[in-house]
Design an enzyme around this catalytic site. Structure first.
Site, PDB file in Angstrom:
ATOM      1  N   LYS A   9       0.820  -1.209   0.000  1.00  0.00           N
ATOM      2  CA  LYS A   9       0.000   0.000   0.000  1.00  0.00           C
ATOM      3  C   LYS A   9       0.860   1.269   0.000  1.00  0.00           C
ATOM      4  CE  LYS A   9      -3.979  -2.196   2.243  1.00  0.00           C
ATOM      5  NZ  LYS A   9      -5.057  -2.032   3.255  1.00  0.00           N
ATOM      6  N   TYR A  54     -12.536  -2.954  -3.395  1.00  0.00           N
ATOM      7  CA  TYR A  54     -13.098  -2.813  -2.047  1.00  0.00           C
ATOM      8  C   TYR A  54     -14.621  -2.684  -2.103  1.00  0.00           C
ATOM      9  CZ  TYR A  54      -8.470  -2.273   0.160  1.00  0.00           C
ATOM     10  OH  TYR A  54      -7.190  -2.482   0.651  1.00  0.00           O
ATOM     11  N   PHE A  71     -15.753   4.988   6.507  1.00  0.00           N
ATOM     12  CA  PHE A  71     -14.330   5.267   6.283  1.00  0.00           C
ATOM     13  C   PHE A  71     -13.919   5.111   4.826  1.00  0.00           C
ATOM     14  CE2 PHE A  71     -14.666   0.783   7.578  1.00  0.00           C
ATOM     15  CZ  PHE A  71     -14.025   0.144   6.517  1.00  0.00           C
ATOM     16  N   ARG A  86      -2.061 -14.802   4.532  1.00  0.00           N
ATOM     17  CA  ARG A  86      -2.948 -14.093   5.484  1.00  0.00           C
ATOM     18  C   ARG A  86      -2.404 -14.211   6.908  1.00  0.00           C
ATOM     19  NH1 ARG A  86      -7.176 -10.482   4.063  1.00  0.00           N
ATOM     20  NH2 ARG A  86      -8.424 -11.239   5.813  1.00  0.00           N
ATOM     21  N   THR A 115      -6.327  -7.169  10.617  1.00  0.00           N
ATOM     22  CA  THR A 115      -6.506  -5.947   9.828  1.00  0.00           C
ATOM     23  C   THR A 115      -5.918  -4.724  10.534  1.00  0.00           C
ATOM     24  OG1 THR A 115      -8.495  -6.870   8.825  1.00  0.00           O
ATOM     25  CG2 THR A 115      -8.226  -4.477   8.701  1.00  0.00           C
ATOM     26  N   ARG A 134       1.853  -6.828   9.673  1.00  0.00           N
ATOM     27  CA  ARG A 134       1.140  -5.667  10.238  1.00  0.00           C
ATOM     28  C   ARG A 134       1.527  -5.458  11.700  1.00  0.00           C
ATOM     29  NH1 ARG A 134      -4.682  -7.156   7.415  1.00  0.00           N
ATOM     30  NH2 ARG A 134      -4.394  -5.974   5.471  1.00  0.00           N
ATOM     31  N   ASN A 153      -2.261  -0.126   6.844  1.00  0.00           N
ATOM     32  CA  ASN A 153      -1.854  -1.424   7.388  1.00  0.00           C
ATOM     33  C   ASN A 153      -0.966  -2.217   6.418  1.00  0.00           C
ATOM     34  OD1 ASN A 153      -3.830  -2.031   5.589  1.00  0.00           O
ATOM     35  ND2 ASN A 153      -5.138  -3.151   7.013  1.00  0.00           N
ATOM     36  N   HIS A 191      -2.281  -5.358   1.320  1.00  0.00           N
ATOM     37  CA  HIS A 191      -3.500  -6.127   1.061  1.00  0.00           C
ATOM     38  C   HIS A 191      -3.081  -7.544   0.700  1.00  0.00           C
ATOM     39  CE1 HIS A 191      -7.196  -7.637  -0.714  1.00  0.00           C
ATOM     40  NE2 HIS A 191      -6.439  -8.104  -1.688  1.00  0.00           N
ATOM     41  N   GLU A 240      -8.915 -11.143  -8.145  1.00  0.00           N
ATOM     42  CA  GLU A 240      -8.040  -9.972  -7.947  1.00  0.00           C
ATOM     43  C   GLU A 240      -6.843 -10.004  -8.902  1.00  0.00           C
ATOM     44  OE1 GLU A 240      -7.310 -10.074  -3.710  1.00  0.00           O
ATOM     45  OE2 GLU A 240      -9.348  -9.381  -3.268  1.00  0.00           O
TER      46      GLU A 240
HETATM   47  N1  UDP Z   1     -10.206  -0.658   6.747  1.00  0.00           N
HETATM   48  C1  UDP Z   1     -10.267   0.491   7.519  1.00  0.00           C
HETATM   49  N2  UDP Z   1     -11.085   0.502   8.620  1.00  0.00           N
HETATM   50  C2  UDP Z   1     -11.816  -0.580   8.992  1.00  0.00           C
HETATM   51  C3  UDP Z   1     -11.751  -1.745   8.184  1.00  0.00           C
HETATM   52  C4  UDP Z   1     -10.938  -1.746   7.079  1.00  0.00           C
HETATM   53  O1  UDP Z   1      -9.626   1.505   7.211  1.00  0.00           O
HETATM   54  O2  UDP Z   1     -12.541  -0.530   9.997  1.00  0.00           O
HETATM   55  C5  UDP Z   1      -9.325  -0.672   5.577  1.00  0.00           C
HETATM   56  C6  UDP Z   1      -7.971  -1.333   5.860  1.00  0.00           C
HETATM   57  O3  UDP Z   1      -6.972  -0.652   5.100  1.00  0.00           O
HETATM   58  C7  UDP Z   1      -8.197  -2.741   5.321  1.00  0.00           C
HETATM   59  C8  UDP Z   1      -9.099  -2.472   4.104  1.00  0.00           C
HETATM   60  O4  UDP Z   1      -9.956  -1.417   4.532  1.00  0.00           O
HETATM   61  O5  UDP Z   1      -6.980  -3.392   4.986  1.00  0.00           O
HETATM   62  C9  UDP Z   1      -9.907  -3.670   3.652  1.00  0.00           C
HETATM   63  O6  UDP Z   1     -10.664  -4.153   4.730  1.00  0.00           O
HETATM   64  P1  UDP Z   1     -10.837  -5.710   4.998  1.00  0.00           P
HETATM   65  O7  UDP Z   1     -11.919  -5.881   6.021  1.00  0.00           O
HETATM   66  O8  UDP Z   1     -10.979  -6.420   3.696  1.00  0.00           O
HETATM   67  O9  UDP Z   1      -9.457  -6.097   5.738  1.00  0.00           O
HETATM   68  P2  UDP Z   1      -8.174  -6.917   5.240  1.00  0.00           P
HETATM   69  O10 UDP Z   1      -8.674  -8.058   4.384  1.00  0.00           O
HETATM   70  O11 UDP Z   1      -7.276  -5.962   4.507  1.00  0.00           O
HETATM   71  O12 UDP Z   1      -7.525  -7.417   6.529  1.00  0.00           O
HETATM   72 MG    MG Z   2      -9.926  -7.959   2.741  1.00  0.00          MG
END
Ligand code: UDP
Ligand code: MG
Length: 153
Positions: free
Chosen positions: A9, A49, A57, A85, A91, A102, A112, A115, A126
């Protein structure tokens, strides 16, 4: 062998952590099948997304993901989606376990670091969204017999 999709990112580019993050994936034994820099735009982020577009957000996330170019990658390995993962962690970086990417490199829920695809089905979607077929290289590095037993390949 399975593939997953990674985005380094904008915060990772800005903080000069690209090498540290890629090194972790390489040291694990994952193969880089594709890698390039690109500037994301609102159109591709609304697809990527889609599960978050109605969240409060989302506008901030959109701006953050377009702040600089990103580096996108395809990684190959056995069970690579759950393996990556687990390496990436929770997250929110503040909740992510020490030892995860992370957990070790971030302090934010939004900024974070990476992705990573959450299922093999989403990884395929993707990869097709961000890469042309000719940008992915399905080679077998000479290290493979040192990384896997014969019955794992
Ligand atoms: N995100 C955020 N606030 C939240 C949840 C998600 O800013 O409460 C952002 C964060 O950058 C995250 C991305 O949105 O990586 C995608 O969210 P997801 O739930 O898919 O999490 P990930 O798969 O990246 O762990
Ligand atoms: Mg995700």
């Amino acid at each position: 062998m399975e593939q997953t999709f990674i985005i380094l990112k904008p915060s990772t580019i800005t903080r000069s952590l690209v090498g540290d993050v890629i090194t972790r994936f390489q040291r694990k034994g994952l193969i880089i099948s594709g890698i390039k820099m690109m500037q994301l735009n609102e159109e591709i982020l609304r697809e990527h997304y889609a599960h978050l577009v109605d969240r409060p957000f989302f506008p901030t996330l959109l701006k953050s993901m377009m702040a600089t170019p990103v580096i996108v990658m395809v990684l190959k390995g056995k069970d690579v989606v759950p393996v990556v993962r687990a390496m990436v962690g929770a997250t929110n970086c503040r909740a992510a376990a020490p030892g995860t990417i992370r957990g070790d490199f971030g302090m934010s829920g939004q900024e974070n670091i990476v992705h990573a695809s959450d299922s093999p089905e989403n990884a395929a979607i993707e990869i097709a969204r961000f890469f042309k077929p000719e940008e992915i290289f399905d080679y077998e590095p000479l290290t493979m017999p040192a990384i896997y037993a014969p019955d794992e390949l």
